[in-house]
Design a protein around this motif. Structure first.
Motif, PDB file in Angstrom:
ATOM      1  N   GLU A 168       1.101  -1.329  -0.111  1.00 12.96           N
ATOM      2  CA  GLU A 168      -0.182  -0.350  -0.232  1.00 12.96           C
ATOM      3  C   GLU A 168       0.786   0.834  -0.089  1.00 12.96           C
ATOM      4  OE1 GLU A 168      -3.085   2.255   2.173  1.00 12.96           O
ATOM      5  OE2 GLU A 168      -2.406   0.088   3.341  1.00 12.96           O
ATOM      6  N   GLN A 169       0.136   2.550  -0.903  1.00 13.76           N
ATOM      7  CA  GLN A 169       1.276   3.379  -1.069  1.00 13.76           C
ATOM      8  C   GLN A 169       1.165   4.350   0.580  1.00 13.76           C
ATOM      9  OE1 GLN A 169       1.164   5.698  -4.367  1.00 13.76           O
ATOM     10  NE2 GLN A 169       2.998   6.317  -4.538  1.00 13.76           N
ATOM     11  N   HIS A 170       2.540   4.221   1.143  1.00 14.22           N
ATOM     12  CA  HIS A 170       1.834   5.567   1.771  1.00 14.22           C
ATOM     13  C   HIS A 170       3.369   6.606   1.903  1.00 14.22           C
ATOM     14  CE1 HIS A 170       0.555   1.534   4.125  1.00 14.22           C
ATOM     15  NE2 HIS A 170       0.842   2.334   5.251  1.00 14.22           N
ATOM     16  N   VAL A 171       2.733   7.493   2.514  1.00 12.96           N
ATOM     17  CA  VAL A 171       3.582   8.842   2.796  1.00 12.96           C
ATOM     18  C   VAL A 171       4.909   9.401   3.856  1.00 12.96           C
ATOM     19  CG1 VAL A 171       1.832  10.521   3.558  1.00 12.96           C
ATOM     20  CG2 VAL A 171       3.929  11.587   2.229  1.00 12.96           C
ATOM     21  N   LEU A 172       6.249   9.471   3.499  1.00 17.18           N
ATOM     22  CA  LEU A 172       7.234   9.499   4.466  1.00 17.18           C
ATOM     23  C   LEU A 172       7.504  11.202   4.288  1.00 17.18           C
ATOM     24  CD1 LEU A 172       9.039   7.929   5.962  1.00 17.18           C
ATOM     25  CD2 LEU A 172      10.706   7.754   4.672  1.00 17.18           C
ATOM     26  N   LEU A 173       6.953  11.802   5.776  1.00 18.14           N
ATOM     27  CA  LEU A 173       7.286  13.342   5.731  1.00 18.14           C
ATOM     28  C   LEU A 173       8.642  13.904   6.819  1.00 18.14           C
ATOM     29  CD1 LEU A 173       4.165  13.076   6.342  1.00 18.14           C
ATOM     30  CD2 LEU A 173       3.963  15.193   5.208  1.00 18.14           C
ATOM     31  N   ILE A 174       9.124  14.136   6.614  1.00 18.98           N
ATOM     32  CA  ILE A 174      10.352  15.269   7.182  1.00 18.98           C
ATOM     33  C   ILE A 174      10.063  16.316   7.436  1.00 18.98           C
ATOM     34  CG2 ILE A 174      12.596  15.262   7.622  1.00 18.98           C
ATOM     35  CD1 ILE A 174      13.161  13.464   5.346  1.00 18.98           C
ATOM     36  N   LEU A 175       9.454  16.601   8.639  1.00 21.48           N
ATOM     37  CA  LEU A 175       8.976  18.521   8.926  1.00 21.48           C
ATOM     38  C   LEU A 175      10.383  18.246  10.252  1.00 21.48           C
ATOM     39  CD1 LEU A 175       5.852  17.005  11.139  1.00 21.48           C
ATOM     40  CD2 LEU A 175       6.421  17.401   8.534  1.00 21.48           C
ATOM     41  N   ARG A 176      10.963  20.342   9.645  1.00 25.59           N
ATOM     42  CA  ARG A 176      11.624  20.559  10.397  1.00 25.59           C
ATOM     43  C   ARG A 176      11.088  21.898  10.701  1.00 25.59           C
ATOM     44  NH1 ARG A 176      16.135  20.469   5.462  1.00 25.59           N
ATOM     45  NH2 ARG A 176      14.064  20.112   4.845  1.00 25.59           N
ATOM     46  N   ASP A 177      11.323  21.806  12.087  1.00 24.85           N
ATOM     47  CA  ASP A 177      11.024  22.888  12.518  1.00 24.85           C
ATOM     48  C   ASP A 177      11.641  24.330  12.845  1.00 24.85           C
ATOM     49  OD1 ASP A 177       9.766  25.098  14.937  1.00 24.85           O
ATOM     50  OD2 ASP A 177      10.269  22.924  17.061  1.00 24.85           O
ATOM     51  N   ILE A 178      12.004  25.462  12.267  1.00 25.38           N
ATOM     52  CA  ILE A 178      12.093  26.625  12.186  1.00 25.38           C
ATOM     53  C   ILE A 178      11.111  27.328  12.793  1.00 25.38           C
ATOM     54  CG2 ILE A 178      13.335  25.451   9.471  1.00 25.38           C
ATOM     55  CD1 ILE A 178      11.053  27.454   8.230  1.00 25.38           C
ATOM     56  N   THR A 179      10.704  27.082  13.635  1.00 25.01           N
ATOM     57  CA  THR A 179       9.791  27.966  14.314  1.00 25.01           C
ATOM     58  C   THR A 179      11.151  29.180  14.727  1.00 25.01           C
ATOM     59  OG1 THR A 179       8.216  26.413  15.251  1.00 25.01           O
ATOM     60  CG2 THR A 179       8.350  28.815  15.964  1.00 25.01           C
ATOM     61  N   VAL A 180      12.038  28.945  15.617  1.00 27.08           N
ATOM     62  CA  VAL A 180      13.359  29.378  16.319  1.00 27.08           C
ATOM     63  C   VAL A 180      13.221  30.650  14.975  1.00 27.08           C
ATOM     64  CG1 VAL A 180      14.748  29.691  17.434  1.00 27.08           C
ATOM     65  CG2 VAL A 180      12.915  28.184  18.203  1.00 27.08           C
ATOM     66  N   GLN A 181      14.441  29.657  13.741  1.00 31.19           N
ATOM     67  CA  GLN A 181      15.183  30.152  13.529  1.00 31.19           C
ATOM     68  C   GLN A 181      14.085  31.797  12.468  1.00 31.19           C
ATOM     69  OE1 GLN A 181      15.037  26.732  13.780  1.00 31.19           O
ATOM     70  NE2 GLN A 181      16.334  26.065  11.983  1.00 31.19           N
ATOM     71  N   THR A 182      12.727  31.282  12.403  1.00 29.62           N
ATOM     72  CA  THR A 182      11.470  32.013  11.311  1.00 29.62           C
ATOM     73  C   THR A 182      12.061  33.522  12.470  1.00 29.62           C
ATOM     74  OG1 THR A 182      10.519  30.118  10.667  1.00 29.62           O
ATOM     75  CG2 THR A 182       9.528  32.640  10.578  1.00 29.62           C
ATOM     76  N   GLN A 183      11.775  33.245  13.521  1.00 31.22           N
ATOM     77  CA  GLN A 183      11.210  34.436  14.912  1.00 31.22           C
ATOM     78  C   GLN A 183      12.902  35.034  14.738  1.00 31.22           C
ATOM     79  OE1 GLN A 183      10.422  32.112  17.981  1.00 31.22           O
ATOM     80  NE2 GLN A 183       8.967  31.772  18.051  1.00 31.22           N
ATOM     81  N   TYR A 184      13.929  34.903  14.888  1.00 31.96           N
ATOM     82  CA  TYR A 184      14.992  35.236  13.960  1.00 31.96           C
ATOM     83  C   TYR A 184      15.106  36.425  13.558  1.00 31.96           C
ATOM     84  CZ  TYR A 184      17.450  33.015  18.120  1.00 31.96           C
ATOM     85  OH  TYR A 184      17.591  32.211  19.648  1.00 31.96           O
ATOM     86  N   GLN A 185      14.685  35.260  11.451  1.00 33.95           N
ATOM     87  CA  GLN A 185      15.081  36.772  11.439  1.00 33.95           C
ATOM     88  C   GLN A 185      13.936  37.544  10.847  1.00 33.95           C
ATOM     89  OE1 GLN A 185      14.065  32.970   8.065  1.00 33.95           O
ATOM     90  NE2 GLN A 185      16.048  31.875   8.013  1.00 33.95           N
ATOM     91  N   GLU A 186      12.557  36.824  11.154  1.00 29.78           N
ATOM     92  CA  GLU A 186      11.599  37.792  11.903  1.00 29.78           C
ATOM     93  C   GLU A 186      11.839  39.027  12.516  1.00 29.78           C
ATOM     94  OE1 GLU A 186       8.311  36.075  13.048  1.00 29.78           O
ATOM     95  OE2 GLU A 186       7.828  35.478  11.094  1.00 29.78           O
ATOM     96  N   GLU A 187      12.980  38.929  13.490  1.00 29.68           N
ATOM     97  CA  GLU A 187      13.398  39.845  13.989  1.00 29.68           C
ATOM     98  C   GLU A 187      13.813  40.277  13.341  1.00 29.68           C
ATOM     99  OE1 GLU A 187      14.314  42.236  18.449  1.00 29.68           O
ATOM    100  OE2 GLU A 187      11.988  40.402  17.348  1.00 29.68           O
ATOM    101  N   ILE A 188      14.838  40.183  12.853  1.00 28.20           N
ATOM    102  CA  ILE A 188      15.793  41.396  12.016  1.00 28.20           C
ATOM    103  C   ILE A 188      15.684  41.834  11.694  1.00 28.20           C
ATOM    104  CG2 ILE A 188      18.197  40.578   9.864  1.00 28.20           C
ATOM    105  CD1 ILE A 188      18.982  38.103  11.705  1.00 28.20           C
TER     106      ILE A 188
END
Length: 488
Positions: A303-323
């Protein structure tokens, strides 16, 4: 088992050798099946050509396997490794040439359904040699165990040693004792099944001779990034520790895992499209996470399945938004800086000209903020600046804009033709709000000096308006000098 081991890795020597061992035991049982299907007079020839030949080959392959598995092959001279293990092939040739009178039973008798060998000297010689070889293999495993680096390796060797001991005991009980027709011929052959059982148990318990996917399974669990395996309906089949830590078991076990994401992710997955670096937001327990999603498809249980890799970039995004935020805002008061204010003021002036409206500009200076810094410390001064910024920003809302020009100086504008009464009311409200706040510091001379200019009466561009407002502010500041301002 031979097929299973070989398919785990067709290129590894250990896998090939163990498969050959299993295949040899299969050939022994196959010989016995064939021998019992043909007339009794063919048993001596079949036993010497087939059974004895395979029995002679097995020890050499076993030694080669164990030496390779225990990495002792690295200490052996290249001139003799691995050839030394296949010297018994010479005995196979001798066995075929001489009829194997010394190492194979030559007399058989039929009792009931069985065609049984006569236990003679050749039979017992072969049996004793087999037991001796098993004991040598056990000594090799004991030696390898003493060199093991980890407790897991020692556990593997312990299981294999127990398997050899069980095989030796079986050989002794069912090889030297003649049970007549109560057991099948050569009952000691079943020690091979015991040995294979211990090998298989070890493989499953310790990933011994592990599959390729076992390696990837370890990577799956070791990877700090969240990884999720789900079917195309969003039902999660597996999740690594990183995913469980981020999403929680409740989200993992939800009816549709895809409901956590925006519709774009779900739509791409159901269309079976690959996903690369798709940025999305999810909310878990009232907390916002920004994830970078990569997805591809695998077949699991047909049966076909999906393999998802999730990278949490919350902190990096917050840093970029702050910059990005700090490029246009003051870090202390969080108000826009001078550069950003001038850009927005020019836009507001163009809008006022287009709509035939007036615009009011306020230049605000905090009087004697140095007194607060000197007497109560810079933290108190910073707190006063932040409160003044809040008051001024609130006064500019919702249509205007406030900014910090630098130091203790602020600026703001109000569009849409504010009346003189509205401007005076706003000035009183700002000064009153600051006065109330300053009560916490006791009696002090801190207050606001405010200058106002209006477009288009006082100027046609931003700088002209600021100059007029600056002049008005200093007129007010001079009028207050020499007076003690006590906030009540």
């Amino acid at each position: 088992m031979a097929t299973d081991v070989l398919l785990r890795n067709k290129r590894r020597t250990e896998h090939i050798l163990l498969s050959l061992i299993c295949l040899c035991y299969l050939l022994l049982f196959a010989e016995e099946y064939v021998r019992n299907q043909i007339p009794l007079e063919y048993s001596p020839r079949l036993s010497s050509v087939w059974l004895s030949s395979v029995g002679i080959v097995i020890p050499g392959i076993c030694f080669h396997f164990l030496v390779k598995f225990t990495r002792l092959d690295a200490k052996m001279p290249r001139m003799i490794y691995p050839y030394v293990f296949y010297l018994p092939l010479l005995f196979v040739v001798m066995n075929l040439a001489t009829g194997a009178d010394m190492i194979s039973a030559q007399q058989f008798t039929q009792i009931g359904m069985w065609k049984l060998p006569v236990y003679n000297a050749g039979y017992y010689i072969a049996m004793t040699a087999s037991v001796a070889l098993d004991l040598l293999i056990m000594l090799l495993l004991i030696f390898a165990k003493t060199k093991a680096d980890t407790s897991e390796q020692q556990s593997i060797y312990n299981l294999l040693i127990i398997g050899i001991i069980a095989a030796v005991v079986w050989h002794t009980l069912f090889g030297y004792i003649n049970y007549g027709d109560s057991l099948p011929p050569y009952p000691y052959l079943y020690s091979g099944i015991i040995w294979c059982y211990f090998l298989r148990h070890t493989m499953r318990k310790h990933d011994f001779l592990n599959l390729f996917d076992k390696r990837y399974e370890k990577l799956f669990h070791m990877n700090p990034d969240p990884i999720v395996l789900a079917d195309l309906n969003g039902k999660v089949k597996d999740a690594n520790p990183g995913a469980i830590e981020l999403l929680g078991t409740g989200s993992i076990r939800s009816v549709s895992f895809f409901d956590l994401f925006d519709p774009g992710v779900k739509a791409q997955i159901q269309a079976k499209q690959e996903i690369h670096h798709y940025e999305t937001e999810i909310n878990l327990q009232n907390q916002r996470f920004i994830l970078l999603v990569d997805a591809d498809y695998v077949w699991v249980d047909n049966e076909q399945h999906v393999l998802l890799i999730l990278r949490d970039i919350t902190v990096q995004t917050q840093y970029q938004e702050e910059i990005r935020f700090l490029a246009f805002h003051d870090p202390l008061t969080r108000l826009p800086n001078r550069r950003y204010f001038h850009e927005k003021l020019d836009e507001a002036l163009q809008e006022a000209e287009r709509c035939q409206e007036t615009l009011a500009l306020f230049l605000i200076d905090l009087d004697n903020i140095k007194w607060l810094n000197d007497h109560l410390g810079h933290l108190a001064g910073d707190e006063a600046l932040q409160e003044a910024a809040r008051i001024i920003k609130e006064a500019a809302s919702p249509d205007g804009m406030a900014a910090r020009m630098g130091g203790d100086e602020f600026v703001m504008y109000l569009p849409h033709s504010p009346s003189e009464a509205e401007i005076l009311h706003l000035l009183d409200q700002m000064q009153l709000s600051l006065s109330r706040y300053m009560l916490k510091f006791g009696a002090n001379p801190v207050g606001m000096s405010i200058g106002v200019s209006r477009y288009p009466i006082d100027g046609q561009d931003g700088q002209a308006l600021i100059n007029i407002a600056d002049h008005a502010m200093y007129v007010m500041k001079r009028s207050r000098r020499g007076k003690d301002v006590v906030l009540s």
